[in-house]
Design a protein around this motif. Structure first.
Motif, PDB file in Angstrom:
ATOM      1  N   HIS A 182      80.929  29.228  13.791  1.00  0.00           N
ATOM      2  CA  HIS A 182      80.433  30.416  13.099  1.00  0.00           C
ATOM      3  C   HIS A 182      79.290  30.079  12.137  1.00  0.00           C
ATOM      4  N   ALA A 183      79.311  28.892  11.522  1.00  0.00           N
ATOM      5  CA  ALA A 183      78.319  28.548  10.507  1.00  0.00           C
ATOM      6  C   ALA A 183      76.899  28.484  11.086  1.00  0.00           C
ATOM      7  N   PRO A 184      76.626  27.675  12.101  1.00  0.00           N
ATOM      8  CA  PRO A 184      75.262  27.690  12.636  1.00  0.00           C
ATOM      9  C   PRO A 184      74.904  29.012  13.311  1.00  0.00           C
ATOM     10  N   ILE A 185      75.888  29.699  13.875  1.00  0.00           N
ATOM     11  CA  ILE A 185      75.613  31.010  14.475  1.00  0.00           C
ATOM     12  C   ILE A 185      75.127  31.983  13.400  1.00  0.00           C
ATOM     13  N   ALA A 186      75.802  32.003  12.254  1.00  0.00           N
ATOM     14  CA  ALA A 186      75.404  32.902  11.152  1.00  0.00           C
ATOM     15  C   ALA A 186      74.011  32.568  10.642  1.00  0.00           C
ATOM     16  N   ILE A 187      73.722  31.273  10.492  1.00  0.00           N
ATOM     17  CA  ILE A 187      72.408  30.846  10.007  1.00  0.00           C
ATOM     18  C   ILE A 187      71.309  31.294  10.966  1.00  0.00           C
ATOM     19  N   LYS A 188      71.499  31.016  12.234  1.00  0.00           N
ATOM     20  CA  LYS A 188      70.487  31.375  13.234  1.00  0.00           C
ATOM     21  C   LYS A 188      70.324  32.896  13.321  1.00  0.00           C
ATOM     22  N   ALA A 189      71.425  33.622  13.319  1.00  0.00           N
ATOM     23  CA  ALA A 189      71.363  35.086  13.421  1.00  0.00           C
ATOM     24  C   ALA A 189      70.723  35.721  12.185  1.00  0.00           C
ATOM     25  N   ALA A 190      70.802  35.042  11.043  1.00  0.00           N
ATOM     26  CA  ALA A 190      70.171  35.549   9.820  1.00  0.00           C
ATOM     27  C   ALA A 190      68.646  35.423   9.874  1.00  0.00           C
ATOM     28  N   GLY A 191      68.130  34.659  10.836  1.00  0.00           N
ATOM     29  CA  GLY A 191      66.690  34.515  10.984  1.00  0.00           C
ATOM     30  C   GLY A 191      66.164  33.110  10.737  1.00  0.00           C
ATOM     31  N   ILE A 192      67.030  32.194  10.357  1.00  0.00           N
ATOM     32  CA  ILE A 192      66.616  30.813  10.087  1.00  0.00           C
ATOM     33  C   ILE A 192      66.247  30.131  11.403  1.00  0.00           C
ATOM     34  N   SER A 193      65.066  29.489  11.421  1.00  0.00           N
ATOM     35  CA  SER A 193      64.606  28.840  12.649  1.00  0.00           C
ATOM     36  C   SER A 193      64.960  27.362  12.708  1.00  0.00           C
ATOM     37  N   ALA A 194      65.278  26.747  11.549  1.00  0.00           N
ATOM     38  CA  ALA A 194      65.619  25.325  11.517  1.00  0.00           C
ATOM     39  C   ALA A 194      66.247  24.983  10.174  1.00  0.00           C
ATOM     40  N   VAL A 195      66.935  23.848  10.140  1.00  0.00           N
ATOM     41  CA  VAL A 195      67.482  23.313   8.891  1.00  0.00           C
ATOM     42  C   VAL A 195      66.991  21.881   8.762  1.00  0.00           C
ATOM     43  N   LYS A 249      73.660  35.131  -3.287  1.00  0.00           N
ATOM     44  CA  LYS A 249      73.880  36.565  -3.021  1.00  0.00           C
ATOM     45  C   LYS A 249      72.676  37.233  -2.361  1.00  0.00           C
ATOM     46  N   ASN A 250      71.473  36.719  -2.603  1.00  0.00           N
ATOM     47  CA  ASN A 250      70.260  37.344  -2.081  1.00  0.00           C
ATOM     48  C   ASN A 250      69.727  36.685  -0.811  1.00  0.00           C
ATOM     49  N   PHE A 251      70.465  35.733  -0.271  1.00  0.00           N
ATOM     50  CA  PHE A 251      69.994  35.001   0.908  1.00  0.00           C
ATOM     51  C   PHE A 251      69.580  35.948   2.035  1.00  0.00           C
ATOM     52  N   VAL A 252      70.460  36.821   2.440  1.00  0.00           N
ATOM     53  CA  VAL A 252      70.188  37.706   3.581  1.00  0.00           C
ATOM     54  C   VAL A 252      69.007  38.631   3.290  1.00  0.00           C
ATOM     55  N   LYS A 253      68.866  39.062   2.046  1.00  0.00           N
ATOM     56  CA  LYS A 253      67.743  39.932   1.673  1.00  0.00           C
ATOM     57  C   LYS A 253      66.415  39.177   1.682  1.00  0.00           C
ATOM     58  N   ASN A 254      66.473  37.895   1.322  1.00  0.00           N
ATOM     59  CA  ASN A 254      65.243  37.118   1.167  1.00  0.00           C
ATOM     60  C   ASN A 254      64.759  36.423   2.429  1.00  0.00           C
ATOM     61  N   VAL A 255      65.648  36.186   3.378  1.00  0.00           N
ATOM     62  CA  VAL A 255      65.262  35.469   4.591  1.00  0.00           C
ATOM     63  C   VAL A 255      64.447  36.373   5.508  1.00  0.00           C
ATOM     64  N   LYS A 256      63.350  35.813   5.978  1.00  0.00           N
ATOM     65  CA  LYS A 256      62.513  36.470   6.990  1.00  0.00           C
ATOM     66  C   LYS A 256      62.647  35.658   8.284  1.00  0.00           C
ATOM     67  N   PRO A 257      62.501  36.304   9.436  1.00  0.00           N
ATOM     68  CA  PRO A 257      62.605  35.566  10.699  1.00  0.00           C
ATOM     69  C   PRO A 257      61.662  34.355  10.713  1.00  0.00           C
ATOM     70  N   GLY A 258      62.227  33.208  11.049  1.00  0.00           N
ATOM     71  CA  GLY A 258      61.449  31.978  11.106  1.00  0.00           C
ATOM     72  C   GLY A 258      61.614  31.081   9.892  1.00  0.00           C
ATOM     73  N   ASP A 259      62.214  31.586   8.821  1.00  0.00           N
ATOM     74  CA  ASP A 259      62.386  30.784   7.612  1.00  0.00           C
ATOM     75  C   ASP A 259      63.254  29.560   7.887  1.00  0.00           C
ATOM     76  N   ILE A 260      63.216  28.612   6.948  1.00  0.00           N
ATOM     77  CA  ILE A 260      63.827  27.305   7.134  1.00  0.00           C
ATOM     78  C   ILE A 260      64.709  26.966   5.935  1.00  0.00           C
ATOM     79  N   ILE A 261      65.917  26.500   6.191  1.00  0.00           N
ATOM     80  CA  ILE A 261      66.778  26.000   5.115  1.00  0.00           C
ATOM     81  C   ILE A 261      66.447  24.529   4.901  1.00  0.00           C
ATOM     82  N   VAL A 262      66.317  24.149   3.634  1.00  0.00           N
ATOM     83  CA  VAL A 262      66.125  22.754   3.252  1.00  0.00           C
ATOM     84  C   VAL A 262      67.275  22.408   2.317  1.00  0.00           C
TER      85      VAL A 262
END
Length: 166
Positions: free
Chosen positions: A69-82, A43-56
């Motif tokens: 839509h899935a990678p588009i949403a991840i990238k648009a949320a600010g995630i720079s890599a997975v 629930k807090n993913f969007v609040k906690n992500v800062k531009p450049g953060d990384i999903i592991v």
């Protein structure tokens, strides 16, 4: 190309419906999709992500429906890599096509914890856990894939080259 951000850690079999729930698929607008990214599992993913953060993540990240839509949403949320142990193949391809770098490195996944600062050298495939001062190897991206990522995705790459490979 160097990426740096905070790690957000997830388990195995995170599917495309968890990344962006089907109820939001009535749009392709990245800004709208990003608002709902991962909401069913964090629930807090969007609040906690800062531009450049990384999903592991662990195994089979991006499994389920084949939806861009899935990678588009991840990238648009600010995630720079997975980074994951493994990816669903269609998610892998969709991610590269939209310019989202994804790396497989079981050794890094095992050692990284949520909140660790991660630095990725895409040219060399080196994943550094800055917090723990440890480095891990991933397969470096081939040069043509690095160009696609740097351009922001396959369509932007094709536009920038006029359709010719360099």
């Amino acid at each position: 190309m160097i990426l740096k951000g905070k790690a957000h850690k997830y388990g195995s079999n995170v599917n495309t419906d968890e990344i962006i729930p089907a109820r939001y698929l009535n749009t392709t607008d990245p800004a709208i999709l990003s608002k709902y990214c991962m909401e069913d599992i964090d629930k807090n993913f969007v609040k906690n992500v800062k531009p450049g953060d990384i999903i592991v993540a662990e195994n089979n990240f991006g499994c389920g429906s084949s939806r861009e839509h899935a990678p588009i949403a991840i990238k648009a949320a600010g995630i720079s890599a997975v980074i994951a142990n493994s990816f669903a193949r269609i998610f892998f391809r969709n991610s590269i096509n939209i310019g989202l770098p994804i790396l497989e490195s079981p050794e890094a996944v095992k050692a990284i914890k949520s909140g660790d600062t991660i630095e990725i050298n895409l040219n060399e495939g080196i994943i550094k856990n800055v917090t723990k001062n440890k480095s891990y190897q991933s397969q470096p991206f081939p040069e043509f894939m690095q160009k696609i990522i740097k351009a922001g995705g396959l369509l932007d790459y094709i536009k920038s080259t006029g359709g010719e490979q360099s």
